[in-house]
Design a protein around this motif. Structure first.
Motif, PDB file in Angstrom:
ATOM      1  N   SER A   9       0.824  -1.208   0.000  1.00 18.13           N
ATOM      2  CA  SER A   9       0.000   0.000   0.000  1.00 18.13           C
ATOM      3  C   SER A   9       0.858   1.259   0.000  1.00 18.13           C
ATOM      4  CB  SER A   9      -0.895  -0.014   1.237  1.00 18.13           C
ATOM      5  OG  SER A   9      -1.678   1.142   1.297  1.00 18.13           O
ATOM      6  N   LYS A  10       0.469   2.229  -0.818  1.00 16.78           N
ATOM      7  CA  LYS A  10       1.204   3.492  -0.900  1.00 16.78           C
ATOM      8  C   LYS A  10       0.469   4.587  -0.123  1.00 16.78           C
ATOM      9  CE  LYS A  10       4.228   6.085  -3.300  1.00 16.78           C
ATOM     10  NZ  LYS A  10       5.632   5.901  -3.521  1.00 16.78           N
ATOM     11  N   PHE A  11      -0.860   4.678  -0.312  1.00 11.22           N
ATOM     12  CA  PHE A  11      -1.633   5.767   0.308  1.00 11.22           C
ATOM     13  C   PHE A  11      -2.473   5.305   1.499  1.00 11.22           C
ATOM     14  CE2 PHE A  11      -1.417   6.904  -4.328  1.00 11.22           C
ATOM     15  CZ  PHE A  11      -0.413   7.845  -4.174  1.00 11.22           C
ATOM     16  N   GLY A  12      -2.339   4.039   1.871  1.00  8.07           N
ATOM     17  CA  GLY A  12      -2.975   3.567   3.103  1.00  8.07           C
ATOM     18  C   GLY A  12      -4.254   2.766   2.936  1.00  8.07           C
ATOM     19  N   ASN A  13      -4.839   2.757   1.730  1.00  9.01           N
ATOM     20  CA  ASN A  13      -6.098   2.020   1.571  1.00  9.01           C
ATOM     21  C   ASN A  13      -5.889   0.509   1.664  1.00  9.01           C
ATOM     22  OD1 ASN A  13      -8.087   4.270   0.853  1.00  9.01           O
ATOM     23  ND2 ASN A  13      -6.389   4.670  -0.532  1.00  9.01           N
ATOM     24  N   GLY A  14      -4.901   0.028   0.953  1.00  7.65           N
ATOM     25  CA  GLY A  14      -4.588  -1.410   1.008  1.00  7.65           C
ATOM     26  C   GLY A  14      -4.133  -1.819   2.407  1.00  7.65           C
ATOM     27  N   THR A  57      -2.706  -0.398  -7.756  1.00  2.00           N
ATOM     28  CA  THR A  57      -2.658  -0.496  -9.222  1.00  2.00           C
ATOM     29  C   THR A  57      -1.978   0.726  -9.826  1.00  2.00           C
ATOM     30  OG1 THR A  57      -4.676  -1.785  -9.185  1.00  2.00           O
ATOM     31  CG2 THR A  57      -4.139  -0.717 -11.271  1.00  2.00           C
ATOM     32  N   ARG A  58      -1.135   0.474 -10.807  1.00  3.91           N
ATOM     33  CA  ARG A  58      -0.508   1.550 -11.576  1.00  3.91           C
ATOM     34  C   ARG A  58      -0.677   1.222 -13.053  1.00  3.91           C
ATOM     35  NH1 ARG A  58      -0.837   3.362  -7.395  1.00  3.91           N
ATOM     36  NH2 ARG A  58       0.676   4.365  -6.047  1.00  3.91           N
ATOM     37  N   ILE A  59      -1.393   2.081 -13.752  1.00  2.00           N
ATOM     38  CA  ILE A  59      -1.665   1.867 -15.188  1.00  2.00           C
ATOM     39  C   ILE A  59      -2.195   0.438 -15.412  1.00  2.00           C
ATOM     40  CG2 ILE A  59      -0.854   2.540 -17.507  1.00  2.00           C
ATOM     41  CD1 ILE A  59       0.305   4.565 -15.601  1.00  2.00           C
ATOM     42  N   GLY A  60      -3.158   0.089 -14.612  1.00  2.00           N
ATOM     43  CA  GLY A  60      -3.843  -1.192 -14.792  1.00  2.00           C
ATOM     44  C   GLY A  60      -3.118  -2.412 -14.256  1.00  2.00           C
ATOM     45  N   THR A  86      -6.226  -3.084  -4.983  1.00  2.00           N
ATOM     46  CA  THR A  86      -7.007  -1.858  -4.854  1.00  2.00           C
ATOM     47  C   THR A  86      -6.947  -1.132  -6.198  1.00  2.00           C
ATOM     48  OG1 THR A  86      -5.091  -0.794  -3.812  1.00  2.00           O
ATOM     49  CG2 THR A  86      -6.848  -1.538  -2.354  1.00  2.00           C
ATOM     50  N   HIS A  87      -8.123  -0.670  -6.613  1.00  2.00           N
ATOM     51  CA  HIS A  87      -8.268   0.034  -7.897  1.00  2.00           C
ATOM     52  C   HIS A  87      -8.996   1.346  -7.677  1.00  2.00           C
ATOM     53  CE1 HIS A  87      -7.130  -2.885 -11.008  1.00  2.00           C
ATOM     54  NE2 HIS A  87      -7.596  -3.827 -10.217  1.00  2.00           N
ATOM     55  N   GLY A  88      -8.713   2.310  -8.532  1.00  2.00           N
ATOM     56  CA  GLY A  88      -9.545   3.506  -8.562  1.00  2.00           C
ATOM     57  C   GLY A  88     -10.936   3.112  -9.039  1.00  2.00           C
TER      58      GLY A  88
HETATM   59  C1  LIG Z   1       0.256   7.114 -10.882  1.00  3.36           C
HETATM   60  C2  LIG Z   1      -0.991   6.360 -10.552  1.00  3.36           C
HETATM   61  C3  LIG Z   1      -1.567   5.533 -11.511  1.00  3.36           C
HETATM   62  C4  LIG Z   1      -2.720   4.826 -11.239  1.00  3.36           C
HETATM   63  N1  LIG Z   1      -3.264   4.023 -12.204  1.00  3.36           N
HETATM   64  C5  LIG Z   1      -4.403   3.310 -11.914  1.00  3.36           C
HETATM   65  C6  LIG Z   1      -4.989   2.450 -12.901  1.00  3.36           C
HETATM   66  O1  LIG Z   1      -4.523   2.341 -14.015  1.00  3.36           O
HETATM   67  N2  LIG Z   1      -6.097   1.757 -12.559  1.00  3.36           N
HETATM   68  C7  LIG Z   1      -6.667   1.834 -11.327  1.00  3.36           C
HETATM   69  O2  LIG Z   1      -7.662   1.160 -11.060  1.00  3.36           O
HETATM   70  N3  LIG Z   1      -6.140   2.641 -10.364  1.00  3.36           N
HETATM   71  C8  LIG Z   1      -5.026   3.387 -10.644  1.00  3.36           C
HETATM   72  N4  LIG Z   1      -4.486   4.196  -9.680  1.00  3.36           N
HETATM   73  C9  LIG Z   1      -5.159   4.312  -8.386  1.00  3.36           C
HETATM   74  C10 LIG Z   1      -4.567   3.281  -7.448  1.00  3.36           C
HETATM   75  O3  LIG Z   1      -5.150   2.033  -7.724  1.00  3.36           O
HETATM   76  C11 LIG Z   1      -4.845   3.678  -6.001  1.00  3.36           C
HETATM   77  O4  LIG Z   1      -4.118   4.835  -5.742  1.00  3.36           O
HETATM   78  C12 LIG Z   1      -4.379   2.603  -5.068  1.00  3.36           C
HETATM   79  O5  LIG Z   1      -5.015   1.411  -5.329  1.00  3.36           O
HETATM   80  C13 LIG Z   1      -4.658   2.970  -3.644  1.00  3.36           C
HETATM   81  O6  LIG Z   1      -4.092   1.965  -2.816  1.00  3.36           O
HETATM   82  P1  LIG Z   1      -3.175   2.378  -1.581  1.00  3.36           P
HETATM   83  O7  LIG Z   1      -3.916   3.457  -0.834  1.00  3.36           O
HETATM   84  O8  LIG Z   1      -3.074   1.128  -0.769  1.00  3.36           O
HETATM   85  O9  LIG Z   1      -1.858   2.847  -2.092  1.00  3.36           O
HETATM   86  C14 LIG Z   1      -3.325   4.931  -9.948  1.00  3.36           C
HETATM   87  C15 LIG Z   1      -2.726   5.736  -8.962  1.00  3.36           C
HETATM   88  C16 LIG Z   1      -1.582   6.459  -9.249  1.00  3.36           C
HETATM   89  C17 LIG Z   1      -0.986   7.324  -8.177  1.00  3.36           C
END
Ligand SMILES: Cc1cc2nc3c(=O)[nH]c(=O)nc-3n(C[C@H](O)[C@H](O)[C@H](O)COP(=O)(O)O)c2cc1C
Length: 162
Positions: A9-14, A57-60, A86-88
């Motif tokens: 996890s980077k931002f805390g959600n995971g 997730t980063r770019i899918g 975790t996904h957006g």
């Molecule tokens: C640079 C960047 C790229 C991302 N690309 C995607 C993506 O392609 N698909 C998606 O579902 N979420 C994407 N996200 C959102 C991340 O999935 C989300 O920030 C992460 O799951 C949160 O988990 P965390 O709080 O545990 O870090 C992206 C986030 C960042 C910062």
């Protein structure tokens, strides 16, 4: 059962999902520990009967550090694992205003399949997986309502595989 949950996890959600999962598993009378992968060595994983790996997730795809961690991980063939990503949350297309279809979403959301492919290649056996959605304007966002219920379901699926 002894379960270790590794997340990136980077931002805390995971991290929140991992902690909640630990509590639910312990509440059902099993042992669980949570580790961030940056504080762990993939070739020295804690002993467990089942591993959970969770990635942002980063770019899918799974974040690079998780992909590298899983590639280096040494676990005996046949070890059971569960995955979460975790996904957006889906947002409407800026031009058309339409939400992506389920088919489009599954094409873009490759985090779970990529993690799975790495671990299957090592002869490991998947027992469950789950997607958690993050919504909100800010980078950090927040877990979409209902995430605790999903964590319960995930724990039940994991423990039901025992
Ligand atoms: C640079 C960047 C790229 C991302 N690309 C995607 C993506 O392609 N698909 C998606 O579902 N979420 C994407 N996200 C959102 C991340 O999935 C989300 O920030 C992460 O799951 C949160 O988990 P965390 O709080 O545990 O870090 C992206 C986030 C960042 C910062």
């Amino acid at each position: 059962m002894k379960i270790v949950i590794y997340h990136a996890s980077k931002f805390g959600n995971g991290a929140k999902v991992a902690e909640e999962l630990r509590k639910v598993i312990e509440g059902k009378g099993h042992q669980a520990e949570v580790r961030h992968i940056k504080a762990s060595k993939p070739k020295e994983l804690l002993p467990a009967e089942l591993y959970v790996f969770g990635s942002p997730t980063r770019i899918g795809k799974p974040i690079g550090s998780m992909r590298r961690f899983l590639k280096k991980a040494t676990l005996p063939s046949g070890t059971r694992y569960a995955l979460f990503a975790t996904h957006g949350d889906a947002v409407p297309n800026k031009k058309t205003g339409k939400l992506p279809t389920d088919e489009e979403l599954s094409r873009w959301r490759r985090t779970l399949p990529i993690m799975d492919e790495i671990l299957k290649g090592k002869g490991l056996v998947k027992v469950a997986d789950k997607i958690f959605l993050v919504s909100g304007e800010q980078m950090r966002g927040h877990l979409k309502e209902g995430w605790q219920g999903k964590t319960d379901e995930f724990a039940t699926a994991i423990l039901g595989s025992a």
